[in-house]
Design an enzyme around this catalytic site. Structure first.
Site, PDB file in Angstrom:
ATOM      1  N   ASN A 214       0.826  -1.200   0.000  1.00 46.67           N
ATOM      2  CA  ASN A 214       0.000   0.000   0.000  1.00 46.67           C
ATOM      3  C   ASN A 214       0.863   1.253   0.000  1.00 46.67           C
ATOM      4  OD1 ASN A 214      -3.041  -0.861   0.534  1.00 46.67           O
ATOM      5  ND2 ASN A 214      -1.703  -2.244   1.653  1.00 46.67           N
ATOM      6  N   ASP A 270      -2.944  -0.800  11.564  1.00 47.39           N
ATOM      7  CA  ASP A 270      -3.200   0.538  11.011  1.00 47.39           C
ATOM      8  C   ASP A 270      -4.588   1.009  11.447  1.00 47.39           C
ATOM      9  OD1 ASP A 270      -2.759   2.895   9.652  1.00 47.39           O
ATOM     10  OD2 ASP A 270      -2.926   2.032   7.640  1.00 47.39           O
ATOM     11  N   ALA A 304      -8.858   4.646   4.678  1.00 42.08           N
ATOM     12  CA  ALA A 304      -8.415   5.559   5.739  1.00 42.08           C
ATOM     13  C   ALA A 304      -7.992   4.725   6.944  1.00 42.08           C
ATOM     14  CB  ALA A 304      -9.530   6.523   6.108  1.00 42.08           C
TER      15      ALA A 304
END
Length: 378
Positions: A214, A270, A304
């Site tokens: 990513n 994350d 997000a």
């Protein structure tokens, strides 16, 4: 003294049956063969494993560290993630201005001074990132480093662990070496670097890759990119893997592990404030994000962070990508401990190690969590 009887125990390297783990205060005293206790007051658990270590946690329980960079926010985030087996974390600050970075620094320093269980240090994800690979980071916060201002924030490494995620092509020559000399753990992320640029950063001391695949240049036939640099094994580095099935396709995770080996892969979440919260819409760095079907995205569909917890990451590693429970537990505990150079205290269940443990049932769902010998969930 506290004693736990485990029907099955993963000590960080091996599976054992019918084990008694005794700890005094925050340290394990002994791990011994035992018979199933007749004393019903003793803790009896199906599976006992080293507690999980998450080096990338943005928030939880409705709290985003960027929005509330305080000691009370850290306590809330630790408590929320403990229910998912996380016993130690690197709270992560997404690219922000120096005032917020400073507040986060002071909050983590206070936590470390107070020996607050669960906090290992601080992870600055940015702001020295490439706008081309910014992901959800606000572009107006991305900038070149100012060593003068940074010097006051880097003393974290004298108190606890300090991680800095950066794009190597965005910083001056010698900056990575300077950070490493300041005892920072440098990770490559949100980068448009070439393979050669990424490998130069590794040669300069970078030792991690933030959320593999990513926000980084992909592996291609004639340009291996940052992903190619991450998967090389010439110089030992560690890759963070968000095993939620949204950030990385299961096949891509299997390919990465086949190339790199489980030994240098670590599960990360994350996680943002949605984890442990009932809210489905929330503010996020000046944007609005929505949780749906296990992921959180902005209105334009940009991921997000994640809605992932470590226990789910472990289960996904077992059931979604087909690794063994031992490998999944190691990727959640021993491997991040090795990455942070704290594997003399975390990642194993043996005498003198921290009594930071997770109990699970046979479906690998968390039933109890201890941080430094204290029950914090279950």
């Amino acid at each position: 003294m506290t004693t736990i009887f485990a029907k099955r125990l993963f000590d960080g390297e091996h599976w054992l049956s019918n084990q008694e783990v005794t700890f005094d205060g925050d340290r394990i005293v002994s791990v011994l063969d035992a018979e199933i206790p007749e004393d019903t007051e003793k803790d009896v658990v199906d599976i006992l494993a080293p507690g999980f270590i998450d080096v990338h946690v943005n928030g939880g329980g409705g709290t985003l560290f960027n929005h509330t960079p305080t000691l009370s926010a850290l306590k809330n985030i630790v408590q929320i993630h403990a229910q998912f087996g996380t016993v130690a974390m690197m709270p992560t600050l997404i690219s922000d201005d120096y005032e917020i970075m400073s507040q986060a620094h002071h909050a983590v320093c206070d936590a470390l001074k107070q020996n607050m269980g669960g906090i290992l240090g601080l992870h600055y994800e940015g702001p020295y990132l490439n706008p081309v690979r910014k992901g959800v980071h606000n572009e107006f916060q991305l900038r070149q480093p100012n060593e003068g201002i940074l010097a006051t924030l880097l003393d974290m490494s004298r108190r606890g662990k300090l991680m800095v995620t950066l794009a190597p092509e965005q910083v001056r020559e010698g900056f990575i070496e300077w950070l490493v000399a300041e005892k920072a753990i440098v990770c490559i992320g949100h980068s448009a670097a070439t393979y050669d640029e990424a490998m130069k950063a590794v040669d300069s001391g970078a030792r991690g890759f933030t959320h593999l695949y990513n926000a980084m240049t992909p592996l291609a036939s004639r340009e291996p990119g940052v992903v190619g640099a991450a998967l090389q094994t010439k110089t030992p580095t560690w890759c963070g893997l968000i095993a939620d099935g949204h950030h990385v396709h299961p096949a891509s995770m299997r390919i990465a592990i086949a190339a790199k080996g489980c030994e240098h892969m670590m599960l990360v979440t994350d996680a943002i404030q949605s984890v442990g919260s009932s809210e489905n819409e929330m503010a996020f760095l000046g944007k609005k994000v929505r949780r749906s079907e296990g992921k959180v995205t902005t209105e334009d569909g940009t991921l997000a962070g994640s809605d992932l917890d470590m226990a789910t990451a472990v289960r996904n590693t077992i059931f979604l990508i087909g690794r063994t429970p031992a490998e999944a537990f190691q990727m959640a505990s021993l491997r991040p401990a090795e990455f942070l150079s704290i594997d003399d205290e975390f990642g194993r269940i043996k005498a003198h190690y921290r009594a930071s443990l997770v109990a699970l049932n046979d479906d690998y769902r968390v039933t109890k969590t201890w941080i430094d010998g204290k029950v914090v969930w279950g």
